[in-house]
Design an enzyme around this catalytic site. Sequence first.
Site, PDB file in Angstrom:
ATOM      1  N   HIS A  76       0.847  -1.206   0.000  1.00  0.00           N
ATOM      2  CA  HIS A  76       0.000   0.000   0.000  1.00  0.00           C
ATOM      3  C   HIS A  76       0.879   1.253   0.000  1.00  0.00           C
ATOM      4  O   HIS A  76       1.300   1.726   1.059  1.00  0.00           O
ATOM      5  CB  HIS A  76      -0.914  -0.033   1.237  1.00  0.00           C
ATOM      6  N   HIS A 117       1.073   5.005  -2.213  1.00  0.00           N
ATOM      7  CA  HIS A 117       0.613   5.915  -3.269  1.00  0.00           C
ATOM      8  C   HIS A 117       1.843   6.547  -3.912  1.00  0.00           C
ATOM      9  O   HIS A 117       2.656   7.158  -3.201  1.00  0.00           O
ATOM     10  CB  HIS A 117      -0.285   7.011  -2.678  1.00  0.00           C
ATOM     11  N   HIS A 162      -9.801   1.427  -0.067  1.00  0.00           N
ATOM     12  CA  HIS A 162      -9.639   2.047   1.247  1.00  0.00           C
ATOM     13  C   HIS A 162     -10.977   2.008   1.989  1.00  0.00           C
ATOM     14  O   HIS A 162     -12.008   2.421   1.435  1.00  0.00           O
ATOM     15  CB  HIS A 162      -9.231   3.509   1.124  1.00  0.00           C
ATOM     16  N   GLU A 209     -10.870   3.554   7.600  1.00  0.00           N
ATOM     17  CA  GLU A 209      -9.869   4.557   7.999  1.00  0.00           C
ATOM     18  C   GLU A 209     -10.664   5.726   8.603  1.00  0.00           C
ATOM     19  O   GLU A 209     -10.601   5.962   9.793  1.00  0.00           O
ATOM     20  CB  GLU A 209      -9.038   5.001   6.787  1.00  0.00           C
ATOM     21  N   ASP A 252       1.884   3.975   3.117  1.00  0.00           N
ATOM     22  CA  ASP A 252       0.854   4.864   2.573  1.00  0.00           C
ATOM     23  C   ASP A 252       1.476   6.027   1.777  1.00  0.00           C
ATOM     24  O   ASP A 252       1.486   5.990   0.551  1.00  0.00           O
ATOM     25  CB  ASP A 252      -0.041   5.387   3.706  1.00  0.00           C
TER      26      ASP A 252
HETATM   27  N1  ADE Z   1      -4.648   8.941  -0.643  1.00  0.00           N
HETATM   28  C1  ADE Z   1      -3.391   9.017  -0.196  1.00  0.00           C
HETATM   29  N2  ADE Z   1      -3.335   8.680   1.100  1.00  0.00           N
HETATM   30  C2  ADE Z   1      -4.593   8.379   1.495  1.00  0.00           C
HETATM   31  C3  ADE Z   1      -5.188   7.958   2.707  1.00  0.00           C
HETATM   32  N3  ADE Z   1      -4.466   7.760   3.816  1.00  0.00           N
HETATM   33  N4  ADE Z   1      -6.513   7.768   2.729  1.00  0.00           N
HETATM   34  C4  ADE Z   1      -7.253   7.956   1.635  1.00  0.00           C
HETATM   35  N5  ADE Z   1      -6.744   8.343   0.468  1.00  0.00           N
HETATM   36  C5  ADE Z   1      -5.421   8.560   0.387  1.00  0.00           C
HETATM   37 ZN    ZN Z   2      -3.734   4.863   1.125  1.00  0.00          ZN
END
Ligand code: ADE
Ligand code: ZN
Length: 330
Positions: free
Chosen positions: A12, A14, A192, A195, A273
């Site tokens: 995970h 980005h 996602h 969260e 992340d």
């Molecule tokens: N895009 C990048 N980081 C994220 C996160 N923690 N939650 C949702 N979208 C994201």
């Molecule tokens: Zn993420």
Amino acid sequence: MTPAQLPKIELHLHLEGAAPPAFIRDLAKRKHMDIAGIFRPDGGYAFHDFAQFLKVYEAATSVLNTPEDYHRLTLAVLEQSAANGVIYTESFLSPDFCGDRDVAAWREYLAAIREAADIAERTHGIVMRGIVTCIRHFGPDKAKQSALCAAETAGDWLTGFGMGGDETVGRPGDFVYSFDMAREAGLRLTAHAGEWGGPDSVRATLRDLRVERIGHGVRAAEDPSLVEELAESGIVLEVCPGSNIALGLFPGWGQHPIAELLGRGVKVTVSTDDPPFFHTTMTREYDLLARAFDWDHAVFRRINAIAAEAAFCDETTRKKLNTRLEQADA
Ligand code: ADE
Ligand code: ZN
């Protein structure tokens, strides 16, 4: 073996979120773009909550507007990951940022990212695969266009489809069309959830989008019956503890539910992340987890075995990953 040396699998990450602030600042300067407002005086990214984080993220990403920018970014990110012992990384790629969801433009961005990944594999031994992500707060219509980009380029390298963005906007059911299209194209699925939304958000995501992994998912811990369901069904959580703590989801490492979830039989993995946003690296995640929960090599080995099994890659690659994990046992 120290946490830095341990071989690690990250599921995970980005790609834009892994851009070092200096990389973004230099690129903005060269392109005469003024994004000074997104940096703190010490040079890091400036935000104080999730909503602002998303705005800063999108402003930083606005300077990445050619395939060459993404080629350079991919090389820089993978070099960093490899230096932290990462042997395999799955990175979220967004057609929203790479070519404005135009399939032909997206193909060019993807080719540049993939070429950089091949170079990084030859020079640093790190393997990368791509997961196209739609962005929830951009809405279902844009998600369909991203899913089309994903379906058109699905294959041995672009292996997954997912969704990031603001979980408080819309419902998972709004994105069924996109996830169905991606599934029909042979892509593996993650989204996602859990969260910024609670257990019901995780349940709706599993039910409506039929994903096999959940990004974060940590708020499932609030509902023991959901935790049991996750454990029984073998759904994998892409847990990013440092991200959760930096964004204020939990007050500290000792209060993070990852150890409890693992103890209850949920398949958890560990990722960063958006590492520079949260002042983290895979090494730091392992270090702080080891300290908070007294985790030793055996626990991290188990987590990496789960990640190898859950990776959206072909079986030959999976075997190679397991061999590299085994070599570190000796
Ligand atoms: N895009 C990048 N980081 C994220 C996160 N923690 N939650 C949702 N979208 C994201
Ligand atoms: Zn993420």
